[in-house]
Design a protein around this motif. Structure first.
Motif, PDB file in Angstrom:
ATOM      1  N   THR A  44      48.244  40.933  53.722  1.00  0.00           N
ATOM      2  CA  THR A  44      48.145  42.046  54.668  1.00  0.00           C
ATOM      3  C   THR A  44      46.693  42.284  55.093  1.00  0.00           C
ATOM      4  OG1 THR A  44      50.096  43.109  53.720  1.00  0.00           O
ATOM      5  CG2 THR A  44      48.616  44.530  54.968  1.00  0.00           C
ATOM      6  N   LEU A  45      45.787  42.305  54.125  1.00  0.00           N
ATOM      7  CA  LEU A  45      44.368  42.542  54.428  1.00  0.00           C
ATOM      8  C   LEU A  45      43.784  41.414  55.276  1.00  0.00           C
ATOM      9  CD1 LEU A  45      43.212  43.883  50.940  1.00  0.00           C
ATOM     10  CD2 LEU A  45      43.227  45.198  53.075  1.00  0.00           C
ATOM     11  N   VAL A  46      44.097  40.176  54.893  1.00  0.00           N
ATOM     12  CA  VAL A  46      43.577  39.021  55.630  1.00  0.00           C
ATOM     13  C   VAL A  46      44.131  39.018  57.061  1.00  0.00           C
ATOM     14  CG1 VAL A  46      43.556  36.484  55.725  1.00  0.00           C
ATOM     15  CG2 VAL A  46      43.135  37.667  53.559  1.00  0.00           C
ATOM     16  N   GLY A  47      45.404  39.369  57.185  1.00  0.00           N
ATOM     17  CA  GLY A  47      46.030  39.440  58.503  1.00  0.00           C
ATOM     18  C   GLY A  47      45.400  40.491  59.405  1.00  0.00           C
ATOM     19  N   ALA A  48      44.808  41.522  58.792  1.00  0.00           N
ATOM     20  CA  ALA A  48      44.159  42.594  59.552  1.00  0.00           C
ATOM     21  C   ALA A  48      42.675  42.314  59.795  1.00  0.00           C
ATOM     22  CB  ALA A  48      44.334  43.926  58.824  1.00  0.00           C
ATOM     23  N   GLY A  49      42.213  41.115  59.413  1.00  0.00           N
ATOM     24  CA  GLY A  49      40.835  40.733  59.714  1.00  0.00           C
ATOM     25  C   GLY A  49      39.825  41.008  58.617  1.00  0.00           C
ATOM     26  N   TYR A  50      40.306  41.255  57.386  1.00  0.00           N
ATOM     27  CA  TYR A  50      39.403  41.507  56.254  1.00  0.00           C
ATOM     28  C   TYR A  50      39.345  40.283  55.337  1.00  0.00           C
ATOM     29  CZ  TYR A  50      39.657  46.411  57.619  1.00  0.00           C
ATOM     30  OH  TYR A  50      39.575  47.583  58.332  1.00  0.00           O
ATOM     31  N   SER A  51      38.311  40.218  54.505  1.00  0.00           N
ATOM     32  CA  SER A  51      38.364  39.290  53.372  1.00  0.00           C
ATOM     33  C   SER A  51      38.765  40.103  52.144  1.00  0.00           C
ATOM     34  CB  SER A  51      37.023  38.584  53.155  1.00  0.00           C
ATOM     35  OG  SER A  51      36.020  39.502  52.829  1.00  0.00           O
ATOM     36  N   ALA A  52      39.718  39.576  51.396  1.00  0.00           N
ATOM     37  CA  ALA A  52      40.225  40.261  50.203  1.00  0.00           C
ATOM     38  C   ALA A  52      39.609  39.618  48.970  1.00  0.00           C
ATOM     39  CB  ALA A  52      41.744  40.174  50.146  1.00  0.00           C
ATOM     40  N   ILE A  53      38.913  40.421  48.181  1.00  0.00           N
ATOM     41  CA  ILE A  53      38.295  39.949  46.939  1.00  0.00           C
ATOM     42  C   ILE A  53      39.088  40.549  45.782  1.00  0.00           C
ATOM     43  CG2 ILE A  53      36.182  39.845  45.569  1.00  0.00           C
ATOM     44  CD1 ILE A  53      34.701  40.721  48.211  1.00  0.00           C
ATOM     45  N   THR A  54      39.723  39.700  44.987  1.00  0.00           N
ATOM     46  CA  THR A  54      40.452  40.202  43.813  1.00  0.00           C
ATOM     47  C   THR A  54      39.704  39.760  42.568  1.00  0.00           C
ATOM     48  OG1 THR A  54      41.830  38.203  43.811  1.00  0.00           O
ATOM     49  CG2 THR A  54      42.705  40.131  44.959  1.00  0.00           C
ATOM     50  N   LEU A  55      39.588  40.667  41.596  1.00  0.00           N
ATOM     51  CA  LEU A  55      39.004  40.247  40.327  1.00  0.00           C
ATOM     52  C   LEU A  55      39.978  40.544  39.204  1.00  0.00           C
ATOM     53  CD1 LEU A  55      36.288  42.355  38.578  1.00  0.00           C
ATOM     54  CD2 LEU A  55      37.608  43.407  40.378  1.00  0.00           C
ATOM     55  N   ASP A  56      39.874  39.773  38.142  1.00  0.00           N
ATOM     56  CA  ASP A  56      40.603  40.093  36.911  1.00  0.00           C
ATOM     57  C   ASP A  56      39.666  40.941  36.063  1.00  0.00           C
ATOM     58  OD1 ASP A  56      42.738  38.584  37.739  1.00  0.00           O
ATOM     59  OD2 ASP A  56      42.351  36.879  36.405  1.00  0.00           O
ATOM     60  N   ASN A  57      40.037  42.199  35.837  1.00  0.00           N
ATOM     61  CA  ASN A  57      39.221  43.064  34.985  1.00  0.00           C
ATOM     62  C   ASN A  57      39.077  42.457  33.593  1.00  0.00           C
ATOM     63  OD1 ASN A  57      38.817  45.322  36.785  1.00  0.00           O
ATOM     64  ND2 ASN A  57      40.964  45.860  36.484  1.00  0.00           N
ATOM     65  N   ARG A  58      38.003  42.824  32.899  1.00  0.00           N
ATOM     66  CA  ARG A  58      37.860  42.408  31.491  1.00  0.00           C
ATOM     67  C   ARG A  58      39.141  42.777  30.729  1.00  0.00           C
ATOM     68  NH1 ARG A  58      32.835  45.737  29.127  1.00  0.00           N
ATOM     69  NH2 ARG A  58      31.744  45.019  30.996  1.00  0.00           N
ATOM     70  N   GLY A  59      39.571  41.881  29.851  1.00  0.00           N
ATOM     71  CA  GLY A  59      40.796  42.136  29.084  1.00  0.00           C
ATOM     72  C   GLY A  59      42.068  41.696  29.793  1.00  0.00           C
ATOM     73  N   HIS A  60      41.929  41.186  31.022  1.00  0.00           N
ATOM     74  CA  HIS A  60      43.100  40.923  31.852  1.00  0.00           C
ATOM     75  C   HIS A  60      43.015  39.551  32.533  1.00  0.00           C
ATOM     76  CE1 HIS A  60      43.055  45.309  31.482  1.00  0.00           C
ATOM     77  NE2 HIS A  60      44.322  45.310  31.821  1.00  0.00           N
ATOM     78  N   GLY A  61      44.183  39.044  32.949  1.00  0.00           N
ATOM     79  CA  GLY A  61      44.246  37.821  33.745  1.00  0.00           C
ATOM     80  C   GLY A  61      43.548  36.667  33.052  1.00  0.00           C
TER      81      GLY A  61
END
Length: 256
Positions: A44-61
C-alpha cells in the motif's frame, strides 16, 4: 536481508520502493514481515509513492534476541529506530507503529523529534499512558510449559501468536517486562509532530484513541470500524486513513 548495528545488537531491516521514507515499527511478538508485509501495508505504501522501511525490533524476527529485560526499555528500542535512520543516511522519516511499535514511535517522537516528520500510532490509545494491564499474564503465558493449561484469553492469544511466528519466547517474556513502560502524560503533551491515533473499535488492549490524540498539539483520532487489537493491523479503513494522513503531512510525489 540487510542488517545494521545498534547498542551492540545486530538488527534486521528491509526497504521496498522509492520515495519519501516511512519507517514501520511492528508490534510485540510480531516482525517486519508479519506486521507490515503479510497484511499489505508495504504494498500500500509503495503504491502510494513511498519507500517502506521495516525493521525487526530487538528480540523479534531475524534480529538479535537478548534474554535480559534491561535491554527492552522503549527508549532503547526508539534509539534502534534512530540508528537505522542514521545507517540509511536519512535525516527524517514518517513513522508508522503498531501496538508496542506505536509505544516505541511515541518515545522516538518525544526524544528525537527532529527525526520524525509525522507519526501514526496504530493499536495504541490511552494505554500509552495508563500501561498494559495484561502484561504479567502474557509473560506467564509465554513461559508456560504448554498452551493447554492457559486460560487467560490474552495470554492464550499471544502464546498462540508467538508459536505461530516461531518466536524466542524467553526473549519475548524479557521484552514484555520492560517494553510496556508507560509514557508520562506530560511527555505525551510535548509530542509536537502531526500524529494520527488509530485504534480498532473493539480494541480493549489499546485504550481509547480520542483522549490520547487530544493531549498532543497536532493529534487526531481515527476509530477503525469493527476491529479488535489483532485484526485491525491490516484493515482497509486503517490503511486509507493512514494514507490520507500521510498525504497531508508528508506527501509523496504521487500526492503533490
Amino acid at each position: 536481508m540487510p542488517t545494521f548495528q545498534s547498542d551492540g545488537l545486530t538488527l534486521n531491516y528491509e526497504i521496498v520502493g522509492e520515495g519519501p521514507p516511512v519507517l514501520c515499527i511492528h508490534g510485540f511478538a510480531s516482525s517486519g514481515q508479519v506486521n507490515w508485509v503479510d497484511v499489505g501495508w508495504v504494498e500500500t505504501l509503495v503504491g502510494a509513492g513511498y519507500s517502506a522501511i521495516t525493521l525487526d525490533n530487538r528480540g523479534h524476527g531475524k534480529s538479535d534476541k537478548p534474554h535480559d529485560p534491561e535491554r527492552y526499555h522503549p527508549q532503547d528500542m526508539a534509539r534502534d529506530a534512530v540508528a537505522l535512520l542514521d545507517h540509511l543516511d536519512l535525516k527524517q522519516a514518517a513513522v508508522l507503529g503498531y501496538s508496542m511499535g506505536a509505544r516505541i514511535a511515541a518515545f522516538m517522537a518525544f526524544e528525537h523529534e527532529e527525526r520524525v516528520a509525522c507519526v501514526i500510532f496504530g493499536g495504541m490509545g490511552m494505554n500509552l499512558i495508563n500501561g498494559l494491564s495484561d502484561g504479567n499474564d502474557i509473560i506467564a503465558g509465554l513461559r508456560a510449559p504448554s498452551l493447554e493449561a492457559l486460560t487467560h484469553p490474552t495470554a492464550r492469544q499471544f502464546r498462540i501468536f508467538a508459536d505461530h511466528t516461531k518466536s524466542d519466547r524467553e526473549a519475548l517474556a524479557a521484552c514484555m517486562e520492560t517494553s510496556r513502560a508507560p509514557m508520562a502524560r506530560a511527555d505525551v503533551r510535548r509530542i509536537n509532530v502531526p500524529a494520527l491515533v488509530a485504534v480498532g473499535e473493539t480494541d480493549a488492549m489499546a485504550g481509547p484513541p480520542e483522549p490520547l490524540a487530544k493531549l498532543m498539539p497536532q493529534g487526531e483520532a481515527f476509530v477503525i470500524p469493527k476491529r479488535d487489537h489483532m485484526r485491525a493491523t491490516g484493515d482497509k479503513a486503517f490503511k486509507a486513513a493512514g494514507l490520507a494522513f500521510l498525504s497531508r503531512t508528508f506527501p509523496s510525489n504521487s500526492h503533490s
